[in-house]
Design a protein around this motif. Structure first.
Motif: not given
Ligand SMILES: Nc1ncnc2c1ncn2[C@@H]1O[C@H](COP(=O)(O)OP(=O)(O)O)[C@@H](O)[C@H]1O
Ligand SMILES: [Mg+2]
Lengths: 311, 322
Positions: A97, A170, A250, A255, A260, A262, A265
């Motif tokens: 993030s 990612w 983030g 995300e 992602l 991060g 989430r």
């Protein structure tokens, strides 16, 4: 001044404690618990689980216990991601993030300020109106529309060209994987910063001291950069404080769209799952960042405006 | 003697959403080197805009026509680049509000020295040294320390001294002081006027002193021009204007000026309001407020007429020398 900022850091400790306390009890007020499922667990299993995590103890005891662990740097185990401690989850998610957020912030400032300044200097011309229309569009179209749109363009339409970009995952931070989420994250911030820069500069250009600077025969460039710019940046810095916190902690939307791992989430999932310790961990992290960034913002004020002095 | 600054048929108007505002209408003025011209009139009569036009500082919605010549160079047709070589270097302006006219985030020394650095290509060190000289010349106490201060650390009076020092940095031929004392305390006002007198006596610059207060002009100006609703209505030597004002408006202004030698209970003011510049009265703009108004004043605008000794007035009423 350094004494002042040291004092601010010390005051931050009771502030954090209040945040922790409020967050702790608010979490517990919410109905449901970490082990609720579609099909209710047999009561004896539930009781065992609760006992294992100390949830069978009185609330005040749980609270003191949590504080005690915190003081030793232990954020506790996650209730949902059972094999991980909260510290581990944060250590995994936060770098993702923070890297995306910092990149987005950098891009937002890099493009937003010149865009807004250009618009201000060409006030009420086609350039100005075009820039501000684009900025307005950037603000009103939400992330969850821009994200899939970018994914569609770069992941599907341009799939077989050199412009193709991965739309999810990612991939250990590979550059192509970062491009779309960072752009998507940065767009509304470019727009806001451009608008605030424009308004700030237009206002500053109307001041008496800018008139004085022009009356001295300084080239307009010098007038803008030397005499007008710093004051025009004060509202931008004010905005950058909360914007930075938002970006670095983030974005759940981004995300989720781009898959992602991060912290944004984790926070939302943690809240939905009543993963008490995970939510507390992320909250403490975010609150610390708010405190720290506010401190940076106040330092920036002192640099932009010599009238601001901290004793 | 030759005039350093000549204004010839200057008209300044502003376009606004509800019509054009004629702030200055066809005025002509000139100032000689070493001379001080007082420009007097109520607020809104167009004094500031006359010289904003000269420095190319009109707001975006303003246009100026006519001619303003600085030593023969027409300022109105000059490019921005050309203007920048003249502003600060050959014509300088001191503004009304010293509290807001200095850049808040720049040290005094930098704001003073940048004028020299810009126009005379000196290095920073020389610039600051000359700034220190200048602060001493305008009698700022502890000048060396002030160089490193920011504007908010100085009082209004000191800031106005800094503004004056800034205007003097390049020893310009023309110095325009726009209400230099209006924003200051009475005692500080007197000090600033003394300083301007000193500047006038020591330099060969032409000084334009803009004010709404005839009292300010009395001690400093050689000649006085009186403006009403964007026009010059009377002009003459300071002696003529005070001893024998010809225009009813000038007489009104004089009556409003508090005097030390006559005790009055209350301030006299000219009856009525300054006119709306978007919709000026017909004939003489002053007629609705004039005690001597006759029919002719309502339909016809009096032209400037020369009486004696360069004393001119725009009024139909015959002037009786006092
Ligand atoms: N940008 C502008 N737009 C419209 N009107 C203006 C503008 N600037 C000045 N004016 C008008 O011009 C007139 C003359 O102003 P000014 O020269 O500042 O008066 P003063 O004699 O008090 O210095 C005022 O009535 C003012 O309202
Ligand atoms: Mg004025």
């Amino acid at each position: 001044m350094w004494a002042y900022f040291t004092r601010r850091l010390i005051i931050a400790i009771p502030t954090l404690w209040v945040v922790i306390t409020v967050a702790f009890f608010l979490m517990r007020l919410a109905p449901g618990g970490p082990f609720d499922q579609e099909a209710p667990l047999p009561p004896e299993i539930m009781a065992n689980l609760k006992a294992a995590y100390g949830l069978d103890q009185p609330l005040w005891w749980q609270y003191l216990n949590y504080l005690g662990n915190l003081l030793q740097g232990d954020f506790g185990p996650s209730f949902k991601y059972k094999d991980f401690s909260v510290t581990e989850l944060i250590a995994q998610g936060f770098p993702v993030s923070i890297q995306n957020g910092a990149a987005a912030l950098f891009i937002a400032v890099l493009f937003g300020i010149p865009l807004g300044a250009t618009a201000a200097l060409r006030q009420n011309t086609v350039t100005d109106h075009a820039a501000m229309t684009v900025a307005m569009t950037g603000i009103v179209i939400p992330n969850f529309v821009v994200g899939p749109l970018l994914a569609l363009i770069f992941g599907i339409y341009l799939r077989d060209t050199m412009f193709a970009l991965p739309v999810a995952g990612w991939n250990n931070g590979a550059l192509p994987n970062r491009i779309l989420p960072v752009i998507c994250l940065a767009l509304p911030f470019i727009a806001y910063i451009a608008r605030i820069t424009r308004a700030g500069l237009i206002e500053t250009l109307r001041t008496n001291y800018v008139r004085t600077a022009r009356a001295k025969g300084l080239p307009f460039r010098t007038v803008v950069l030397r005499h007008a710019f710093k004051s025009a940046m004060i509202p931008v810095v004010t905005y950058l404080g909360p914007a930075t916190v938002f970006l670095l902690t983030g974005s759940m939307v981004i995300e989720t769209i781009f898959g992602l791992p991060g912290i944004g989430r984790y926070f939302v999932q943690g809240a939905l799952n009543r993963d008490y310790t995970l939510v507390m961990g992320v909250t403490i992290l975010a609150a610390s960042m708010v405190i720290f960034i506010n401190l940076l913002v106040d330092m920036a004020y002192a640099w932009l405006d010599p009238k601001v002095r901290y004793e | 003697m030759t005039s350093v600054l000549e204004i010839d048929g200057l008209t300044v108007s502003f376009s606004t959403p509800d019509g054009d505002v004629s702030a200055v209408s066809d005025i002509s003025l000139s100032v000689d080197a070493g001379e001080c011209l007082g420009l007097v009139g109520e607020s809104g009569s167009g004094k500031s805009q006359t010289f904003m036009a000269a420095l190319g500082l009109l707001a975006d919605n303003g246009t100026a026509t006519g001619e303003i010549r600085l030593d023969g160079i027409d300022l109105l047709s000059a490019s921005e680049k050309k203007l920048n070589t003249l502003r600060g270097e050959r014509i300088a302006m001191i503004f009304q509000d010293p509290m807001t006219s200095l850049t808040p985030h720049m040290k005094i020394g930098r704001q003073l020295s940048e004028v020299l650095i810009e126009h005379q290509n000196v290095d920073t060190k020389t610039g600051w040294a000359r700034a220190l000289d200048m602060l001493n010349r305008v009698h700022i106490p502890a000048a060396e320390r002030r160089l490193d201060m920011y504007p908010h650390e100085l009082s209004g009076g000191l800031r106005q001294r800094v503004m004056i020092a800034m205007a003097l940095m390049c020893e310009p031929e023309v110095i325009v002081a726009d209400e230099p004392t209006t924003a200051l305390d009475v005692t500080v006002q007197a000090q600033i006027l003394d300083l301007l007198t000193e500047v006038k006596d020591n330099l060969d610059a032409a000084i334009v002193l803009i004010t709404h207060d005839l009292g300010v002009v009395a001690g400093l100006a050689d000649r006085v021009a009186v403006m009403y609703a964007g026009r010059i209505v009377e002009q003459g030597t300071v002696g003529d204007i005070f001893a024998s004002p010809a225009h009813p408006y000038t007489q009104g202004l004089l009556a409003c000026t508090p005097r030390l030698d006559v005790e009055t209970e209350e301030l006299i003011t000219i009856l009525g309001q300054p006119p709306n510049l978007q919709n000026l009265p017909s004939g003489c703009s002053f007629h609705p407020r004039c005690t001597y108004v006759v029919e002719q004043c309502k339909s016809e605008r009096p032209a400037l007429e020369v009486m004696n000794n360069g004393h001119i007035k725009a009024c139909f009423r015959p002037h009786v020398e006092a």
